[in-house]
Motif scaffolding. Structure first.
Motif, PDB file in Angstrom:
ATOM      1  N   ILE A 112       0.843  -1.216   0.000  1.00 11.66           N
ATOM      2  CA  ILE A 112       0.000   0.000   0.000  1.00 11.66           C
ATOM      3  C   ILE A 112       0.870   1.255   0.000  1.00 11.66           C
ATOM      4  O   ILE A 112       0.618   2.199  -0.757  1.00 11.66           O
ATOM      5  CB  ILE A 112      -0.974  -0.025   1.204  1.00 11.66           C
ATOM      6  N   HIS A 113       1.937   1.253   0.812  1.00 13.55           N
ATOM      7  CA  HIS A 113       2.829   2.418   0.850  1.00 13.55           C
ATOM      8  C   HIS A 113       3.536   2.617  -0.490  1.00 13.55           C
ATOM      9  O   HIS A 113       3.633   3.757  -0.977  1.00 13.55           O
ATOM     10  CB  HIS A 113       3.863   2.262   1.970  1.00 13.55           C
ATOM     11  N   GLN A 172       1.257   4.107  -2.934  1.00 18.06           N
ATOM     12  CA  GLN A 172       1.062   5.532  -2.659  1.00 18.06           C
ATOM     13  C   GLN A 172       2.247   6.352  -3.206  1.00 18.06           C
ATOM     14  O   GLN A 172       2.045   7.415  -3.801  1.00 18.06           O
ATOM     15  CB  GLN A 172       0.922   5.754  -1.154  1.00 18.06           C
ATOM     16  N   TYR A 181       1.949   6.856  -6.920  1.00 21.28           N
ATOM     17  CA  TYR A 181       0.967   7.892  -7.289  1.00 21.28           C
ATOM     18  C   TYR A 181       1.458   9.294  -6.942  1.00 21.28           C
ATOM     19  O   TYR A 181       1.179  10.256  -7.663  1.00 21.28           O
ATOM     20  CB  TYR A 181      -0.398   7.580  -6.669  1.00 21.28           C
ATOM     21  N   ILE A 226       1.940  12.388  -9.498  1.00 21.85           N
ATOM     22  CA  ILE A 226       1.432  13.756  -9.268  1.00 21.85           C
ATOM     23  C   ILE A 226       2.560  14.765  -9.485  1.00 21.85           C
ATOM     24  O   ILE A 226       2.383  15.803 -10.127  1.00 21.85           O
ATOM     25  CB  ILE A 226       0.829  13.892  -7.855  1.00 21.85           C
ATOM     26  N   GLU A 261       2.577  17.940 -11.820  1.00 19.51           N
ATOM     27  CA  GLU A 261       2.246  18.980 -10.839  1.00 19.51           C
ATOM     28  C   GLU A 261       2.139  20.379 -11.469  1.00 19.51           C
ATOM     29  O   GLU A 261       1.129  21.074 -11.296  1.00 19.51           O
ATOM     30  CB  GLU A 261       3.325  18.969  -9.751  1.00 19.51           C
ATOM     31  N   ILE A 265      -0.877  20.695 -14.070  1.00 24.48           N
ATOM     32  CA  ILE A 265      -2.246  20.741 -13.521  1.00 24.48           C
ATOM     33  C   ILE A 265      -2.456  21.960 -12.620  1.00 24.48           C
ATOM     34  O   ILE A 265      -3.546  22.509 -12.558  1.00 24.48           O
ATOM     35  CB  ILE A 265      -2.658  19.439 -12.784  1.00 24.48           C
ATOM     36  N   ASP A 266      -1.355  22.410 -11.954  1.00 23.22           N
ATOM     37  CA  ASP A 266      -1.497  23.599 -11.113  1.00 23.22           C
ATOM     38  C   ASP A 266      -1.672  24.867 -11.964  1.00 23.22           C
ATOM     39  O   ASP A 266      -2.342  25.820 -11.553  1.00 23.22           O
ATOM     40  CB  ASP A 266      -0.284  23.751 -10.176  1.00 23.22           C
ATOM     41  N   CYS A 309      -5.332  24.635 -13.568  1.00 19.66           N
ATOM     42  CA  CYS A 309      -6.508  24.667 -12.686  1.00 19.66           C
ATOM     43  C   CYS A 309      -6.185  25.273 -11.331  1.00 19.66           C
ATOM     44  O   CYS A 309      -5.209  24.888 -10.688  1.00 19.66           O
ATOM     45  CB  CYS A 309      -7.023  23.234 -12.527  1.00 19.66           C
ATOM     46  N   LEU A 316      -7.749  25.916  -7.601  1.00 20.29           N
ATOM     47  CA  LEU A 316      -8.859  25.442  -6.768  1.00 20.29           C
ATOM     48  C   LEU A 316      -9.559  26.586  -6.053  1.00 20.29           C
ATOM     49  O   LEU A 316      -8.906  27.462  -5.487  1.00 20.29           O
ATOM     50  CB  LEU A 316      -8.339  24.477  -5.703  1.00 20.29           C
ATOM     51  N   ILE A 327     -12.135  23.102  -1.400  1.00 16.28           N
ATOM     52  CA  ILE A 327     -11.311  22.510  -0.323  1.00 16.28           C
ATOM     53  C   ILE A 327     -12.144  22.349   0.942  1.00 16.28           C
ATOM     54  O   ILE A 327     -12.045  21.325   1.630  1.00 16.28           O
ATOM     55  CB  ILE A 327     -10.057  23.381  -0.066  1.00 16.28           C
ATOM     56  N   LEU A 370     -14.281  19.340   0.426  1.00 12.61           N
ATOM     57  CA  LEU A 370     -13.452  18.128   0.484  1.00 12.61           C
ATOM     58  C   LEU A 370     -13.063  17.795   1.939  1.00 12.61           C
ATOM     59  O   LEU A 370     -13.178  16.643   2.386  1.00 12.61           O
ATOM     60  CB  LEU A 370     -12.195  18.332  -0.363  1.00 12.61           C
ATOM     61  N   ASN A 371     -12.603  18.828   2.670  1.00 15.32           N
ATOM     62  CA  ASN A 371     -12.208  18.621   4.073  1.00 15.32           C
ATOM     63  C   ASN A 371     -13.410  18.222   4.930  1.00 15.32           C
ATOM     64  O   ASN A 371     -13.290  17.373   5.820  1.00 15.32           O
ATOM     65  CB  ASN A 371     -11.559  19.877   4.647  1.00 15.32           C
ATOM     66  N   SER A 411     -14.173  14.624   4.380  1.00 13.42           N
ATOM     67  CA  SER A 411     -13.173  13.689   4.921  1.00 13.42           C
ATOM     68  C   SER A 411     -13.209  13.613   6.447  1.00 13.42           C
ATOM     69  O   SER A 411     -12.574  12.753   7.040  1.00 13.42           O
ATOM     70  CB  SER A 411     -11.771  14.080   4.457  1.00 13.42           C
TER      71      SER A 411
END
Lengths: 91, 152
Positions: B108-109, B112, B115, B119, B123, B126-127, B130, B132, B137, B140-141, B144
């Motif tokens: 799993i690590h 991660q 991915y 990114i 980076e 996409i920054d 777009c 945000l 946010i 989203l927060n 979560s």
């Protein structure tokens, strides 16, 4: 006749050998330390950022967190079912 | 003290001793019957009879106790052997789970990390493309956060 009766009563003294049983029980086992820690809360995106990459980092990190936690629950179930089978086999 | 005496002295006596003493007691009892026919020995026979009878009773009782002890000890040994096997199986199962946790955590690590690298590669693009909105946010927060957090 009286003596025969007395003798048979004496022999009854040893009859308790068939009526008792010994039993010791097994303690329920302790689990591995990794399964004892609680799952952490999901990560939050920094509210001051406007970068999509920051949000993506947090989201992917949260996905990993979810799979780690899912794996923990699955392992708990696996551990419990296995240990229960072993424990019941001793009874 | 009394339990120690029972455990150490009576517990270590061989089980054949009790039928032997019971047999001896019975023999003495019948001899006492014979002695009672001789006037000179009659007073002795009067005392020997109850004593030998008590020895018979005590020996039969102890023989029963020795039988019980043997049966219980055999059952305990059987149970102990079962528990030893189960404890080994339990320990093996724990080790298997532990190994699985370590392997899965690493996978799993590692995934991660892959991915996060992906990114990083995109980076800047996409920054740049777009930006945000802070409301996104907040949503989203908010999503979560554990809804049971306050209820805990």
């Amino acid at each position: 006749m009286k003596k025969l009766l007395t003798l048979s009563l004496i022999l009854f003294l040893s009859a308790c050998a068939n009526t008792m049983s010994a039993k010791i029980t097994m303690n329920w086992p302790d689990t591995t330390p990794d399964l004892k820690t609680a799952c952490p809360d999901l990560g939050q995106v920094d509210t001051s950022t406007t970068k999509l990459s920051d949000a993506l980092n947090t989201i992917t990190s949260n996905y990993s967190q979810y799979y780690l936690c899912k794996d923990k629950v699955d392992n708990w179930l696996d551990w419990y079912n296995t240990q229960q089978k072993i424990f019941n086999s001793v009874k | 003290m009394f339990s120690w005496l029972l455990q150490e002295v009576l517990g270590n006596l061989p089980s054949w001793l009790w039928p032997a003493t019971a047999g001896a007691g019975a023999a003495v009892y019948f001899l006492a019957h014979l002695l009672a026919n001789f006037p000179n020995f009659k007073p002795y026979a009067f005392f020997i009879k109850p004593v030998s009878f008590a020895v018979i009773i005590f020996s039969v009782f102890m023989y029963g106790g020795a039988g019980v002890t043997e049966i219980l000890q055999a059952q305990l040994k059987e149970q102990e052997a079962k528990i030893a096997v189960a404890q080994q199986a339990s320990s093996d199962a724990n080790k298997a789970v532990q190994t699985k946790i370590i392997t899965h955590t690493k996978v799993i690590h590692d995934t991660q990390v892959v991915y996060q690298e992906k990114i990083k590669e995109v980076e800047k693009k996409i920054d740049a493309d777009c930006k945000l909105d802070p409301k996104a946010i907040t949503i989203l927060n908010g999503a979560s956060k554990n809804p049971l957090g306050a209820a805990k």
